[in-house]
Design a protein around this motif. Structure first.
Motif, short mmCIF file in Angstrom:
data_model
loop_
_atom_site.label_atom_id
_atom_site.label_comp_id
_atom_site.label_asym_id
_atom_site.label_seq_id
_atom_site.Cartn_x
_atom_site.Cartn_y
_atom_site.Cartn_z
N VAL A 209 1.00 -1.23 0.01
CA VAL A 209 0.10 0.01 -0.07
C VAL A 209 0.59 1.39 0.04
N VAL A 210 0.37 2.27 -0.81
CA VAL A 210 1.38 3.48 -0.94
C VAL A 210 0.56 4.67 -0.97
N SER A 211 1.32 5.83 -0.62
CA SER A 211 0.72 7.07 -0.26
C SER A 211 0.95 7.76 -1.81
N ASP A 212 1.71 7.50 -2.60
CA ASP A 212 2.02 8.44 -3.72
C ASP A 212 1.73 7.61 -5.20
N ALA A 213 0.82 8.36 -5.87
CA ALA A 213 0.21 7.75 -7.00
C ALA A 213 1.35 7.31 -8.09
N ALA A 214 2.40 8.24 -8.10
CA ALA A 214 3.51 7.98 -8.97
C ALA A 214 4.28 6.55 -8.63
N LEU A 215 4.39 6.44 -7.11
CA LEU A 215 5.20 5.21 -6.72
C LEU A 215 4.22 4.10 -7.18
N ALA A 216 2.97 4.15 -6.92
CA ALA A 216 1.87 3.27 -7.15
C ALA A 216 1.97 2.63 -8.55
N GLU A 217 2.11 3.66 -9.40
CA GLU A 217 1.95 3.27 -10.79
C GLU A 217 3.54 2.55 -11.43
N ARG A 218 4.43 2.89 -10.58
CA ARG A 218 6.00 2.13 -10.80
C ARG A 218 5.63 0.66 -10.35
N LEU A 219 4.99 0.52 -9.22
CA LEU A 219 4.91 -0.93 -8.61
C LEU A 219 3.90 -1.80 -9.32
N ARG A 220 2.96 -0.92 -9.97
CA ARG A 220 1.95 -1.61 -10.88
C ARG A 220 2.66 -2.37 -11.70
N PHE A 221 3.52 -1.57 -12.55
CA PHE A 221 4.39 -2.08 -13.82
C PHE A 221 5.09 -3.19 -13.46
N LEU A 222 5.80 -3.19 -12.25
CA LEU A 222 6.54 -4.23 -11.58
C LEU A 222 5.75 -5.52 -11.25
N SER A 223 4.42 -5.28 -10.72
CA SER A 223 3.63 -6.30 -10.30
C SER A 223 3.26 -7.18 -11.65
N LYS A 224 2.79 -6.38 -12.87
CA LYS A 224 2.35 -6.71 -13.85
C LYS A 224 3.35 -7.59 -14.74
N THR A 225 4.64 -7.11 -14.55
CA THR A 225 5.72 -7.65 -15.29
C THR A 225 6.39 -8.99 -14.67
N THR A 226 6.35 -8.95 -13.41
CA THR A 226 7.03 -10.18 -12.64
C THR A 226 5.84 -11.07 -12.27
N GLY A 227 4.65 -10.82 -12.10
CA GLY A 227 3.47 -11.79 -12.55
C GLY A 227 3.02 -12.32 -11.08
N ALA A 228 3.32 -11.87 -9.98
CA ALA A 228 3.11 -12.74 -8.69
C ALA A 228 1.65 -12.22 -8.20
N CYS A 229 0.72 -11.91 -9.01
CA CYS A 229 -0.60 -11.34 -8.66
C CYS A 229 -1.44 -12.52 -8.08
N LEU A 230 -2.39 -11.87 -7.14
CA LEU A 230 -3.37 -12.74 -6.46
C LEU A 230 -4.65 -13.18 -7.21
N SER A 231 -4.90 -14.46 -7.31
CA SER A 231 -5.84 -14.99 -7.98
C SER A 231 -7.43 -14.52 -7.40
N PRO A 232 -8.04 -14.47 -8.57
CA PRO A 232 -9.50 -14.02 -8.35
C PRO A 232 -10.16 -14.72 -7.14
N PHE A 233 -9.94 -15.93 -7.07
CA PHE A 233 -10.73 -16.89 -5.81
C PHE A 233 -10.09 -16.38 -4.38
N ASP A 234 -8.71 -16.45 -4.63
CA ASP A 234 -8.13 -15.97 -3.27
C ASP A 234 -8.60 -14.63 -3.01
N SER A 235 -8.50 -13.50 -3.79
CA SER A 235 -9.06 -12.17 -3.68
C SER A 235 -10.43 -12.28 -2.97
#
Length: 383
Positions: A209-235
């Motif tokens: 969780v982040v307070s800065d939108a620019a940092l959030a965008e950077r982390l979302r790029f990393l999340s999408k690229t590295t792929g360790a996302c949470l599944s729909p059922f686990d969500s």
């Protein structure tokens, strides 16, 4: 809006027109484009999924953050976070750190060119002494795992801002119900959602969780690229678990305090580590920066034999790793959560053969105390 209401109702966004009270599980890997260059807002579930988005917005609301990103585990979240740093960067971390985080930093992050100093962050001067030109962040747990040390988040935040450093806080033990690090000046909060947020020992999850939108965008790029996302059922499981977060933690904390007081009076228990006890060194700081003390405690027995006897004789409390669920769990850190830390280091921090960690669940306090009594002293439990 009250925190309890936020837990129940999550975020205001709805993803279907059926009137379903429960958030749908969008168990789809991919989504149809309505036309060339057009999107519904969802293209591929590694990038985003409606069920996961609902969960992320809920957690962001609870922490008071600009954005939250959900991962397949707490360690996946921290591993992705480390990707914002570059070889040669230096990070100062709490010395009494969860064993998995210490293992990641010492064996993977160092291999990738990052350097670390592990210090007692309860004294801000220890952090200040380690700051150098290459320092980029301070990573703290408070309370720590397993010794329950408490760090003054606002004081560390002030030091970080003076030196242009990021402050990362692992908020797994207290959750945003009892502690909101972003409001105290932290830049990033991480969670093992497996623990209190999920609350039922039935799934793995992690959050940044982040307070800065620019940092959030950077982390979302990393999340999408590295792929360790949470599944729909686990969500969906996390969404369901969060609905009862406030009531669970209130009850668990009440029971933990009773157990901590009881253990403190037992002749075979040398020391109890629980921030809710006035004797705890971090008691006053905890009162200042939290709205509660949580349901985690550690205690030291008079001997290795007593520790082993407790682990082998408890019946309601279960000898298992993890924490934060409705079932009470007892853990032997030296053999489980912190086994990969070198013995000399581990014992210097108090993690020895007499230390046990207890995650207090939702069982009746009297039953848990009786279970501990019969495990410590022998005799049949009256439960």
């Amino acid at each position: 809006m009250d925190f309890s209401t936020l837990c129940v109702h999550g975020c205001s966004k709805r993803y279907d027109t059926t009137g379903s009270v429960s958030v749908p599980i969008f168990q789809s890997a991919t989504f149809v484009h309505p036309g060339v260059g057009l999107s519904t807002g969802f293209d591929y579930s590694r990038a985003q999924n409606p069920t996961r988005e609902y969960l992320e917005q809920t957690v962001a609301n609870l922490e008071g953050g600009a954005d939250a990103i959900a991962f397949s585990s707490g360690m996946a979240a921290i591993t992705t976070l480390m990707e914002i740093f570059s070889p040669g960067d230096h990070i100062i971390a709490t010395d009494d750190l969860y064993g998995g985080s210490h293992r990641l930093f010492s064996h993977i992050s160092k291999k990738n060119g990052l350097t670390f100093d592990f210090v007692d962050t309860t004294d801000v001067q220890n952090i200040k002494k380690c700051i150098r030109n290459e320092t980029r962040a301070v990573f703290i747990e408070t309370p720590t795992n397993p010794m329950m040390h408490v760090t003054d988040i606002a004081a560390v935040s002030k030091l970080c801002r003076e030196n242009s450093l990021l402050l990362v806080v692992d908020n797994t033990f207290l959750t945003p119900y009892f502690q909101r690090p972003l409001q105290l000046g932290a830049d990033i909060v991480v969670h093992s959602g497996t623990k209190y947020l999920g609350g039922h020992n039935d799934t793995l999850a992690g959050f940044i969780v982040v307070s800065d939108a620019a940092l959030a965008e950077r982390l979302r790029f990393l999340s999408k690229t590295t792929g360790a996302c949470l599944s729909p059922f686990d969500s969906w499981l996390l969404i369901r678990g969060i609905k009862t977060l406030a009531v669970r933690l209130e009850r668990q904390q009440q029971t933990a305090f009773r157990i901590a007081e009881w253990l403190s009076k037992q002749d075979k228990i040398r020391k109890v580590h629980y921030p809710g006890l006035p004797s705890h060194p971090g008691y006053e700081i905890s009162k200042k920066q939290t709205s509660g003390f949580g349901a985690m405690l550690s205690f030291e027995t008079d001997s290795k034999e007593t520790a082993h006897r407790i682990l082998e004789r408890v019946s309601i409390i279960q000898y298992a790793e993890s924490l934060g669920g409705v079932e009470s769990l007892i853990t032997y850190p030296m053999l489980q959560t912190h086994a990969d830390i070198p013995q000399q280091e581990r014992e210097a921090r108090g993690i020895g053969e007499c230390l046990l960690r207890l995650s207090v669940g939702l069982e009746a306090a009297d039953d848990l105390i009786e279970d501990l009594r019969q495990a410590i002293y022998g005799g049949k439990a009256n439960v």
